[in-house]
Write a protein that holds these residues in place. Structure first.
Motif, PDB file in Angstrom:
ATOM      1  N   ALA A 156      19.794 -13.358-109.032  1.00  0.00           N
ATOM      2  CA  ALA A 156      19.901 -13.200-107.580  1.00  0.00           C
ATOM      3  C   ALA A 156      20.607 -11.892-107.235  1.00  0.00           C
ATOM      4  CB  ALA A 156      20.655 -14.387-106.982  1.00  0.00           C
ATOM      5  N   ALA A 157      21.629 -11.543-108.007  1.00  0.00           N
ATOM      6  CA  ALA A 157      22.356 -10.294-107.768  1.00  0.00           C
ATOM      7  C   ALA A 157      21.442  -9.088-107.993  1.00  0.00           C
ATOM      8  CB  ALA A 157      23.581 -10.216-108.675  1.00  0.00           C
ATOM      9  N   SER A 213      18.285  -4.612-105.874  1.00  0.00           N
ATOM     10  CA  SER A 213      17.006  -3.918-105.755  1.00  0.00           C
ATOM     11  C   SER A 213      16.592  -3.785-104.294  1.00  0.00           C
ATOM     12  CB  SER A 213      15.932  -4.678-106.543  1.00  0.00           C
ATOM     13  OG  SER A 213      14.673  -4.059-106.406  1.00  0.00           O
ATOM     14  N   ASP A 214      16.717  -4.874-103.543  1.00  0.00           N
ATOM     15  CA  ASP A 214      16.351  -4.827-102.126  1.00  0.00           C
ATOM     16  C   ASP A 214      17.213  -3.816-101.380  1.00  0.00           C
ATOM     17  OD1 ASP A 214      14.446  -6.759-102.535  1.00  0.00           O
ATOM     18  OD2 ASP A 214      15.634  -8.416-101.732  1.00  0.00           O
ATOM     19  N   ALA A 215      18.513  -3.797-101.681  1.00  0.00           N
ATOM     20  CA  ALA A 215      19.422  -2.881-100.980  1.00  0.00           C
ATOM     21  C   ALA A 215      19.068  -1.433-101.263  1.00  0.00           C
ATOM     22  CB  ALA A 215      20.862  -3.166-101.391  1.00  0.00           C
ATOM     23  N   ASP A 269      15.349  -0.819 -99.676  1.00  0.00           N
ATOM     24  CA  ASP A 269      15.303  -0.942 -98.214  1.00  0.00           C
ATOM     25  C   ASP A 269      16.126   0.156 -97.541  1.00  0.00           C
ATOM     26  OD1 ASP A 269      13.720  -3.151 -98.502  1.00  0.00           O
ATOM     27  OD2 ASP A 269      15.265  -4.622 -97.991  1.00  0.00           O
ATOM     28  N   SER A 270      17.288   0.482 -98.112  1.00  0.00           N
ATOM     29  CA  SER A 270      18.129   1.524 -97.510  1.00  0.00           C
ATOM     30  C   SER A 270      17.459   2.891 -97.606  1.00  0.00           C
ATOM     31  CB  SER A 270      19.498   1.557 -98.173  1.00  0.00           C
ATOM     32  OG  SER A 270      19.386   1.863 -99.562  1.00  0.00           O
ATOM     33  N   ALA A 271      16.783   3.144 -98.717  1.00  0.00           N
ATOM     34  CA  ALA A 271      16.083   4.424 -98.874  1.00  0.00           C
ATOM     35  C   ALA A 271      14.966   4.564 -97.843  1.00  0.00           C
ATOM     36  CB  ALA A 271      15.525   4.553-100.286  1.00  0.00           C
ATOM     37  N   LEU A 272      14.409   3.415 -97.434  1.00  0.00           N
ATOM     38  CA  LEU A 272      13.339   3.418 -96.431  1.00  0.00           C
ATOM     39  C   LEU A 272      13.879   3.324 -95.007  1.00  0.00           C
ATOM     40  CD1 LEU A 272      10.871   1.025 -98.284  1.00  0.00           C
ATOM     41  CD2 LEU A 272      10.593   3.485 -97.932  1.00  0.00           C
ATOM     42  N   GLY A 273      15.206   3.233 -94.888  1.00  0.00           N
ATOM     43  CA  GLY A 273      15.813   3.202 -93.569  1.00  0.00           C
ATOM     44  C   GLY A 273      15.744   1.869 -92.872  1.00  0.00           C
ATOM     45  N   ALA A 297      24.837  -3.881-100.765  1.00  0.00           N
ATOM     46  CA  ALA A 297      23.848  -4.034 -99.694  1.00  0.00           C
ATOM     47  C   ALA A 297      24.452  -3.655 -98.342  1.00  0.00           C
ATOM     48  CB  ALA A 297      23.332  -5.472 -99.669  1.00  0.00           C
ATOM     49  N   LYS A 298      25.681  -4.089 -98.095  1.00  0.00           N
ATOM     50  CA  LYS A 298      26.341  -3.769 -96.825  1.00  0.00           C
ATOM     51  C   LYS A 298      26.520  -2.260 -96.662  1.00  0.00           C
ATOM     52  CE  LYS A 298      30.757  -4.262 -94.376  1.00  0.00           C
ATOM     53  NZ  LYS A 298      30.152  -4.538 -93.064  1.00  0.00           N
TER      54      LYS A 298
END
Length: 400
Positions: free
Chosen positions: A82-83, A88-90, A93-97, A135-136
């Motif tokens: 889960a971590a 991976s999502d963070a 997703d952050s790179a894509l804004g 992620a934050k």
């Protein structure tokens, strides 16, 4: 496991579910019927793409792993998977804004404090807390960075770059090489835009480590050496951050040189690292990267082991004192090196005791390290009973 691709989809699903999740629990988490999960694990019919996606999401893995195209990371439990997914999502997703939070993102001060907690959780090996904090910082930080100007934008760029660097380092430890490279790519862009030369050099140290873990030793040496040349200090008057980054890069180059058996080159790089550490005079941290006399001394032990000089390694270890401020993961990585040298010197009881210390101090981190298995196999030549006892005590399978 090496024969992962040879298993059926059903057996792979059962393995991924493990003993900590029932079939009903998996069905509930995936939003599927218990009957479908039971049939899937018994290989009674083909799963639809929709069902595969739901199962992969519930198991915090990828469809490619269920289908046998990619093996799961050894020893990774549900919490760690889960971590990894959150991490991976963070990163992506952050790179894509992408940030869909309510209201304004956190302030510079709040993000700086969160970054400090990212550093602390990484060095504790607390991947659950680490992935949530990353992620934050990344998602809110990128949103704030897009609005900021001047000094605030530069400072946010450095915080984000450092957080991506930590995400990259954690991904390497968890066997996610592509994620590590993706995170580091974002880090380098932000460091370049912030104009932080020292942070840029520290990022190259992480890149060198990734290449080393990928067995691209010449590339690992070249990356560290070239970055060090760009910031090579004048030891009489260089700023402390520059000395720290230079010393860390020299360690990276020395470790890589030792991996190809080049003792002379490794010693040359290590001498430069010791010189930088001596000039600093004490252990310091910058953007969560630690360097100083302790790091130079402990890395020298690991390099001696890699070069096969176990007597020298134990001699250096006997002269090395670990300060209470040394990060947990750095301390335990060093202790694994010591245990390996103890094995080679026939000090099997001491090696076993050292391995127990590490396993009890950093139980989650040690599962993702290769050295415990190497040490376990060597100890098993003397006593399989002792190794099985250690395995049970630290919760890590050391021998089959």
């Amino acid at each position: 496991m090496s024969d992962w691709a040879e298993l059926t989809n059903g057996k792979r699903l059962k393995h991924l579910r493990g003993s900590d999740l029932t079939q009903q629990g998996l069905a509930d988490a995936a939003g599927l019927s218990l009957a479908l999960v039971q049939k899937a694990e018994q290989d009674r019919g083909e799963l639809s793409i929709g069902s595969l996606l739901k199962l992969a999401n519930a198991l915090n893995t990828d469809v490619s792993v269920i289908l046998g195209q990619q093996a799961p990371r050894r020893g990774m439990n549900q919490d760690t998977r889960a971590a990894v997914r959150r991490l991976s999502d963070a990163v992506h997703d952050s790179a894509l804004g992408a940030w869909d939070g309510i209201g304004e993102p956190s302030t510079l001060g709040e993000l700086s404090a969160a970054h400090d907690r990212v550093c602390a959780s990484y060095w504790r090996g607390d991947y659950a807390a680490f992935s949530e904090l990353v992620a934050k910082v990344l998602l809110e930080g990128r949103a704030r960075h897009a609005q900021a100007t001047g000094h605030e934008r530069e400072r946010l760029g450095s915080i984000l770059a450092s957080t991506y660097q930590f995400a990259s380092s954690a991904a390497v430890l968890l066997g996610q090489r592509d994620l590590a490279l993706g995170a580091l790519t974002s880090a380098r862009r932000l460091a370049d835009s912030s104009g932080d030369e020292v942070l840029g050099a520290l990022l190259e140290s992480t890149l060198s480590w990734i290449y080393l873990r990928s067995a691209r030793v010449p590339k690992a040496i070249a990356v560290a050496e070239q970055a060090a040349l760009r910031i090579e200090p004048s030891f009489s008057r260089s700023p402390r951050p520059q000395l720290l980054a230079y010393g860390r890069l020299m360690v990276s180059a020395a470790v890589a040189a030792s991996r190809r058996g080049d003792a002379v080159t490794a010693d040359d790089y290590l001498s430069q690292a010791h010189a930088a550490a001596a000039r600093l005079g004490r252990d310091e941290a910058l953007y969560g990267t630690h360097f100083g006399p302790t790091a130079a001394n402990t890395e020298a032990v690991g390099i001696a082991i890699t070069l096969g000089d176990h007597g020298r390694a134990l001699q250096l270890a006997a002269q090395t004192t670990l300060p209470a401020t040394m990060p947990k993961l750095a301390r335990n990585r060093y202790k694994l090196d010591v245990a390996l040298a103890q094995c080679a010197a026939g000090l099997h009881d001491q090696a076993g005791d050292t391995l127990i210390e590490v396993g009890l101090d950093a139980p989650e981190w040690v599962r993702h390290q290769a050295l415990p298995g190497v040490i376990g196999k060597r100890l098993a030549r003397v006593s399989t009973a002792r190794v099985r006892s250690i395995s049970e005590l630290i919760g890590v399978p050391l021998i089959n």
